[in-house]
Design a protein around this motif. Structure first.
Motif, PDB file in Angstrom:
ATOM      1  N   THR A  19      19.270   6.900 -14.338  1.00  0.00           N
ATOM      2  CA  THR A  19      18.369   5.888 -13.790  1.00  0.00           C
ATOM      3  C   THR A  19      17.158   6.598 -13.217  1.00  0.00           C
ATOM      4  O   THR A  19      17.285   7.634 -12.564  1.00  0.00           O
ATOM      5  N   ARG A  21      13.155   5.994 -11.392  1.00  0.00           N
ATOM      6  CA  ARG A  21      12.059   5.200 -10.860  1.00  0.00           C
ATOM      7  C   ARG A  21      10.897   6.159 -10.645  1.00  0.00           C
ATOM      8  O   ARG A  21      11.089   7.279 -10.120  1.00  0.00           O
ATOM      9  N   GLY A  40      13.526  -0.655 -19.374  1.00  0.00           N
ATOM     10  CA  GLY A  40      12.944  -0.560 -18.047  1.00  0.00           C
ATOM     11  C   GLY A  40      12.031  -1.733 -17.738  1.00  0.00           C
ATOM     12  O   GLY A  40      11.728  -2.560 -18.602  1.00  0.00           O
ATOM     13  N   GLU A  43       6.946  -2.377 -12.508  1.00  0.00           N
ATOM     14  CA  GLU A  43       6.900  -3.019 -11.195  1.00  0.00           C
ATOM     15  C   GLU A  43       5.469  -3.329 -10.756  1.00  0.00           C
ATOM     16  O   GLU A  43       5.194  -4.382 -10.169  1.00  0.00           O
ATOM     17  N   THR A  83       3.982   1.760 -11.577  1.00  0.00           N
ATOM     18  CA  THR A  83       5.318   2.084 -11.086  1.00  0.00           C
ATOM     19  C   THR A  83       6.321   1.351 -11.963  1.00  0.00           C
ATOM     20  O   THR A  83       6.090   0.210 -12.372  1.00  0.00           O
ATOM     21  N   HIS A  85      10.845   1.212 -13.185  1.00  0.00           N
ATOM     22  CA  HIS A  85      12.209   1.754 -13.124  1.00  0.00           C
ATOM     23  C   HIS A  85      12.870   1.547 -14.480  1.00  0.00           C
ATOM     24  O   HIS A  85      12.510   0.633 -15.228  1.00  0.00           O
ATOM     25  N   SER A 128      16.836  -4.828 -13.479  1.00  0.00           N
ATOM     26  CA  SER A 128      16.582  -4.348 -12.119  1.00  0.00           C
ATOM     27  C   SER A 128      17.869  -4.290 -11.305  1.00  0.00           C
ATOM     28  O   SER A 128      18.087  -3.338 -10.542  1.00  0.00           O
ATOM     29  N   PHE A 131      19.849  -1.331 -12.509  1.00  0.00           N
ATOM     30  CA  PHE A 131      19.221  -0.115 -11.999  1.00  0.00           C
ATOM     31  C   PHE A 131      19.593   0.120 -10.537  1.00  0.00           C
ATOM     32  O   PHE A 131      20.002   1.228 -10.155  1.00  0.00           O
ATOM     33  N   GLN A 132      19.454  -0.903  -9.705  1.00  0.00           N
ATOM     34  CA  GLN A 132      19.705  -0.745  -8.270  1.00  0.00           C
ATOM     35  C   GLN A 132      21.150  -0.354  -7.985  1.00  0.00           C
ATOM     36  O   GLN A 132      21.409   0.546  -7.177  1.00  0.00           O
ATOM     37  N   HIS A 135      21.688   3.284  -9.333  1.00  0.00           N
ATOM     38  CA  HIS A 135      20.865   4.269  -8.638  1.00  0.00           C
ATOM     39  C   HIS A 135      21.347   4.494  -7.207  1.00  0.00           C
ATOM     40  O   HIS A 135      21.266   5.614  -6.683  1.00  0.00           O
TER      41      HIS A 135
END
Length: 279
Positions: A19, A21, A40, A43, A83, A85, A128, A131-132, A135
């Motif tokens: 992962t 960012r 991805g 953002e 930006t 992720h 997302s 990912f969170q 990560h």
């Protein structure tokens, strides 16, 4: 990397999924490819990149989808940069997981993304969330549920296509040269040697190869080595040892190419993926 650019990279211990960012202003990446599926979400800002011989502008909320082996780069066309992720999905893992949702795969086929950019808010949200949870190292059951939800949304953007073989539209000499480079990944291959193996002069070979794969043979060989270097570094091998094993002139030579392609030094990549201290 400039003071305004940063990368935060991690790797899930259960699946091996990476992962990432990151934020970039100006030039982000030189043309390169991965042996993973990339999914991805942008953002902030505009993420501009070339892929599938087309320039794309990914804006906030859009999902970008890149297949293994697809050449792509990255730039920020606006002053505030961009930006994003992203998850790196192993092809074997993805094929195994989606096989529980899809019908049995056709013979000699592989998964393909329908498009490079997707305006799908639910896919963006699922990406997302996955990912969170990965990560941040959430509980295993939470991570697995988030990945299941991502796969459920992702299947609408996947299809089976015929596995790449000898494309009759591309010169046979280009395919032969690519096979030779894969077979001699660790060797110091010269253009004369490669041309001799393909039965053509090196000028014709260079033109045919770049037309077929978007890179000249020497740059393609570097990408092969960089992809292999990522695997070795993630297992904890030292950058100096990896550079020698893969035929780079030295560690600094590998480091320059690695930084241009991935925005990280080999040592930093190893540290973030393996959690091992430098020797």
């Amino acid at each position: 990397m400039t003071a305004h650019n940063w990368i935060d990279l991690s790797q899930d211990t259960d699946t091996g999924i990476e992962t990432l960012r990151a934020h970039f202003e100006g030039h982000a990446y030189d043309p390169h490819w991965h042996d993973s599926y990339l999914i991805g979400v942008t953002e902030q800002g505009v993420q501009q990149f070339n892929c599938r011989r087309t320039r794309h502008d990914s804006v906030p909320g859009q999902v970008f989808l890149v297949e293994p082996g697809e050449l792509h780069d990255g730039d920020a066309p606006t002053a505030d940069g961009f930006t994003y992720h992203m998850l790196y999905l192993d092809p074997h893992w993805l094929t195994r997981e989606v096989s529980t949702v899809f019908e049995e795969a056709p013979v000699d086929s592989q998964l393909s993304f329908v498009s490079t950019l997707a305006d799908d808010p639910r896919l963006a949200f699922a990406t997302s969330q996955a990912f969170q949870t990965l990560h941040r190292g959430e509980l295993r059951i939470v991570r697995q549920r988030a990945m299941d939800q991502l796969l459920e949304r992702l299947t609408g953007h996947l299809h089976w296509r015929t596995r790449y073989g000898d494309d009759p539209r591309l010169p046979q000499v280009a395919h032969k040269a690519r096979e030779y480079l894969h077979a001699h990944l660790h060797h110091d291959v010269g253009m004369h040697e490669l041309a001799l193996a393909c039965g053509v002069d090196r000028f014709r070979l260079s033109r045919a190869f770049k037309s077929a794969f978007g890179l000249p043979p020497h740059a393609y060989l570097v990408q092969l080595r960089l992809a292999r270097a990522r695997h070795l570094l993630a297992k904890g091998e030292q950058p100096a040892d990896v550079a020698i094993a893969l035929g780079f002139a030295d560690q600094s030579h590998m480091g320059r190419w690695f930084m241009r392609a991935y925005g990280l030094t080999p040592a930093a990549y190893r540290r973030r993926c393996s959690n091992l201290p430098d020797r």
